[in-house]
Design a protein around this motif. Sequence first.
Motif, PDB file in Angstrom:
ATOM      1  N   GLU A 151       0.885  -1.219   0.068  1.00 47.30           N
ATOM      2  CA  GLU A 151       0.051   0.057  -0.037  1.00 47.30           C
ATOM      3  C   GLU A 151       0.758   1.272   0.013  1.00 47.30           C
ATOM      4  OE1 GLU A 151      -2.364   0.533   3.510  1.00 47.30           O
ATOM      5  OE2 GLU A 151      -3.872   1.671   2.215  1.00 47.30           O
ATOM      6  N   GLU A 152       0.643   2.269  -0.854  1.00 51.02           N
ATOM      7  CA  GLU A 152       1.357   3.683  -0.797  1.00 51.02           C
ATOM      8  C   GLU A 152       1.222   4.425   0.336  1.00 51.02           C
ATOM      9  OE1 GLU A 152       0.315   5.352  -4.581  1.00 51.02           O
ATOM     10  OE2 GLU A 152       1.802   3.964  -5.907  1.00 51.02           O
ATOM     11  N   LYS A 153       2.206   4.929   0.811  1.00 53.34           N
ATOM     12  CA  LYS A 153       2.173   5.808   2.008  1.00 53.34           C
ATOM     13  C   LYS A 153       2.510   7.171   1.667  1.00 53.34           C
ATOM     14  CE  LYS A 153       0.797   2.295   4.534  1.00 53.34           C
ATOM     15  NZ  LYS A 153      -0.755   2.053   4.750  1.00 53.34           N
ATOM     16  N   HIS A 154       1.819   8.043   1.641  1.00 51.81           N
ATOM     17  CA  HIS A 154       2.066   9.555   1.149  1.00 51.81           C
ATOM     18  C   HIS A 154       2.790  10.288   2.435  1.00 51.81           C
ATOM     19  CE1 HIS A 154       0.507   9.238  -3.019  1.00 51.81           C
ATOM     20  NE2 HIS A 154       0.094   8.122  -2.333  1.00 51.81           N
ATOM     21  N   ALA A 155       3.736  11.145   2.334  1.00 53.10           N
ATOM     22  CA  ALA A 155       4.005  12.021   3.431  1.00 53.10           C
ATOM     23  C   ALA A 155       3.147  13.427   3.238  1.00 53.10           C
ATOM     24  CB  ALA A 155       5.564  12.451   3.028  1.00 53.10           C
ATOM     25  N   LYS A 156       3.002  13.942   4.489  1.00 55.21           N
ATOM     26  CA  LYS A 156       2.228  15.150   4.463  1.00 55.21           C
ATOM     27  C   LYS A 156       2.849  16.178   3.512  1.00 55.21           C
ATOM     28  CE  LYS A 156       4.881  17.084   8.311  1.00 55.21           C
ATOM     29  NZ  LYS A 156       5.081  17.528   9.661  1.00 55.21           N
ATOM     30  N   ARG A 157       1.850  17.229   3.158  1.00 52.71           N
ATOM     31  CA  ARG A 157       2.395  18.165   2.105  1.00 52.71           C
ATOM     32  C   ARG A 157       3.372  18.980   3.006  1.00 52.71           C
ATOM     33  NH1 ARG A 157      -0.573  18.718  -2.712  1.00 52.71           N
ATOM     34  NH2 ARG A 157       0.117  20.779  -2.794  1.00 52.71           N
ATOM     35  N   PRO A 158       4.388  19.651   2.388  1.00 53.10           N
ATOM     36  CA  PRO A 158       5.199  20.684   2.914  1.00 53.10           C
ATOM     37  C   PRO A 158       4.646  22.056   3.285  1.00 53.10           C
ATOM     38  CG  PRO A 158       6.124  19.494   1.009  1.00 53.10           C
ATOM     39  CD  PRO A 158       4.965  19.081   0.954  1.00 53.10           C
ATOM     40  N   ASP A 159       4.838  22.491   4.229  1.00 51.93           N
ATOM     41  CA  ASP A 159       4.301  23.768   4.561  1.00 51.93           C
ATOM     42  C   ASP A 159       4.961  24.979   3.770  1.00 51.93           C
ATOM     43  OD1 ASP A 159       2.702  22.731   6.473  1.00 51.93           O
ATOM     44  OD2 ASP A 159       4.341  23.116   8.112  1.00 51.93           O
ATOM     45  N   ALA A 160       6.180  24.687   3.148  1.00 53.94           N
ATOM     46  CA  ALA A 160       6.901  25.812   2.342  1.00 53.94           C
ATOM     47  C   ALA A 160       6.218  25.955   1.012  1.00 53.94           C
ATOM     48  CB  ALA A 160       8.334  25.414   2.136  1.00 53.94           C
ATOM     49  N   ASP A 161       6.273  27.182   0.452  1.00 50.78           N
ATOM     50  CA  ASP A 161       5.972  27.442  -0.725  1.00 50.78           C
ATOM     51  C   ASP A 161       6.884  27.002  -1.991  1.00 50.78           C
ATOM     52  OD1 ASP A 161       4.688  28.480  -3.087  1.00 50.78           O
ATOM     53  OD2 ASP A 161       4.881  30.797  -2.551  1.00 50.78           O
ATOM     54  N   LEU A 162       6.481  26.109  -2.725  1.00 47.75           N
ATOM     55  CA  LEU A 162       7.273  25.273  -3.734  1.00 47.75           C
ATOM     56  C   LEU A 162       7.472  26.189  -5.114  1.00 47.75           C
ATOM     57  CD1 LEU A 162       6.134  21.741  -2.798  1.00 47.75           C
ATOM     58  CD2 LEU A 162       8.070  22.968  -1.898  1.00 47.75           C
ATOM     59  N   LYS A 163       6.510  26.985  -5.326  1.00 46.97           N
ATOM     60  CA  LYS A 163       6.301  27.563  -6.669  1.00 46.97           C
ATOM     61  C   LYS A 163       7.500  27.942  -7.305  1.00 46.97           C
ATOM     62  CE  LYS A 163       3.393  30.783  -9.536  1.00 46.97           C
ATOM     63  NZ  LYS A 163       2.543  31.912  -9.141  1.00 46.97           N
ATOM     64  N   THR A 164       8.493  28.651  -6.438  1.00 45.14           N
ATOM     65  CA  THR A 164       9.844  29.309  -7.175  1.00 45.14           C
ATOM     66  C   THR A 164      10.614  28.152  -7.807  1.00 45.14           C
ATOM     67  OG1 THR A 164       9.606  31.000  -5.354  1.00 45.14           O
ATOM     68  CG2 THR A 164      11.800  30.794  -6.603  1.00 45.14           C
ATOM     69  N   TYR A 165      10.434  27.135  -6.816  1.00 38.82           N
ATOM     70  CA  TYR A 165      11.474  25.845  -7.475  1.00 38.82           C
ATOM     71  C   TYR A 165      11.025  25.502  -9.011  1.00 38.82           C
ATOM     72  CZ  TYR A 165      12.485  25.904  -2.433  1.00 38.82           C
ATOM     73  OH  TYR A 165      12.661  26.326  -1.364  1.00 38.82           O
TER      74      TYR A 165
END
Length: 600
Positions: free
Chosen positions: A219-233
């Motif tokens: 079963e796939e286990k997904h990490a929680k979403r980062p709090d940081a803003d990823l758009k710049t990357y």
Amino acid sequence: MEMKWLLLVTLLALGTLAAQEHDVGDDDGDDVIDIEDDLDDGVEEVEDSNPESSTPPPAPKVTYKAPVPTGEVYFVESFDKGTLDGWILSKAKKDDTDDEIAKYDGKWEVQDMKDSKLPGDKGLVLVTRAKHHAISSKLSKPFVFDTKPLIIQYEVNFQNGIECGGAYVKLLSKTPELNLDQFHDKTPYTIMFGPDKCGEDYKLHFIFRHKNPKTGKYEEKHAKRPDADLKTYFTDKKTHLYTLVLNPDNSFEILVDQMVVNSGNLLNDMTPPVNPPREIEDPNDQKPEDWDERPKIPDPDAVKPDDWDEDAPAKIADENAVKPEGWLDDEPEYVADPDAEKPEDWDEDMDGEWEAPQIANPKCESAPGCGTWQRPMIDNPNYKGKWKPPMIDNVNYQGIWKPRKIPNPDFFEDLEPFKMTPFSAVGLELWSMTSDIFFDNFIICTERAVADDWANDGWGLKKAADGAAEPGVVGQMMAAAEERPWLWVVYILIVAFPVFLVVLFCCSGKKQPNAAEYKKTDAPQPDVMSDEREEEKEKADKEEEEEANEEKLEEKQKNDADIGSASQEEEEEEEEDRKHASEEEETVNRSPRNRKPRKD
């Protein structure tokens, strides 16, 4: 008025200077960018072959030095050999997909980065768009999860930005069925990690496949979403370093450019959780038919009042209203446009009888209204609406029904989810609507220091070169103003505002009215003397002091003169007395009585 002119001249001067700086910035756009000497011996200056020439010297030649691992590694790849040796292109076809796009025929190449500041640094490029791409390579030895951490790190540059597509990697599970030639989306993997974007959803995946110890299913286990803003990357078109650190104590860290953007624990921060709940709701339990979940019910004893009129309208005509004077009852609100003409191509058989368009009646413009006058509608004070009995507490309320809990037959407790399925290959299986995604400097190891050294020798060199090539603060401001010319106004105002304050405080002293103005206006004269009167008083006091000093000096000189004359007179009197005494003595000596007898 003078201050206003001074401020205007200052603003014009600042605007001229800003424009000149803008021109200079444009002229300097082709200047040579110097790379610092501390880039691990990666920079060599090119000497001018013709020093006597007036042409500017050539740009510094940058020789890229491939990173070398400083410790034990399971996999490294910098692509600096310029080939895809060791990598296998998939020949598989994707299931449940149209034949036109089902085949993994996306193109991969080893290329230099488009805007590279380090010639010689090559990477793996996803060349085509709107196709399935799959490529993989075996590790030097399978990675087994035991007592050492897992560190996976690589670089990504979205050279053309990214519309919809991923740049994640898959660590392919070690299985007897693993065939890299047939690598596709259903190939079992242990971990999936990396950036992914579609629409405005910016993601940084960390997914691992956990094996259920009871059923043997994954079963796939997904990490929680980062709090940081990823758009710049995804949008800045720069090379970014992605790192996943997975520790034997089940903790994990996700870093971008060596900065932590997400962290957690495999037992607590994955969705769905690794371990299922001990108890579950009984799927066979059903709510009883007489179960009452209503906290409030209508009062069964309530009776509608006799005077309650449910048929009363909500609005009624205002009986107190009076038709305004001048109301034109015989004039319609709209009339046919007298200037309208029937189009030449109007066909009455097909289009029907032509009628001029309606316009507002010009006669109504000066009148309070036209047409049949009607009383305005107002709220009906007797309106009550549909009668409903009031709500009261339900004495039979039993709460919200829930199925009973029973032990979970599928319960297990895995306290060491870190011990995942070993993997033996790394692969990129991607769909992208954007081309030219650049990958570089893959490393899989167990020591943080080894990964950091690899990053400093690869990504760190790129970062330093990019930083040296970036314009200074002034250059960045000029570049921003080229794209948004209105910024010039902001720049000028930012510079002019402090100048204005200086001028305001230095040149706007309070002017005191003179005595003539007080006489003309009968305004009360201030008790404090003006600056001019104070200066006049100080001058007068100084003159009086000088006169007093001169009088004292003259008096002193006069006294000195009197004293001198008195002493002279005394000397003359003393001289006369001495002379007179001498004469008397001589007279006495000549007298016979005073003579001495002469001896014979």
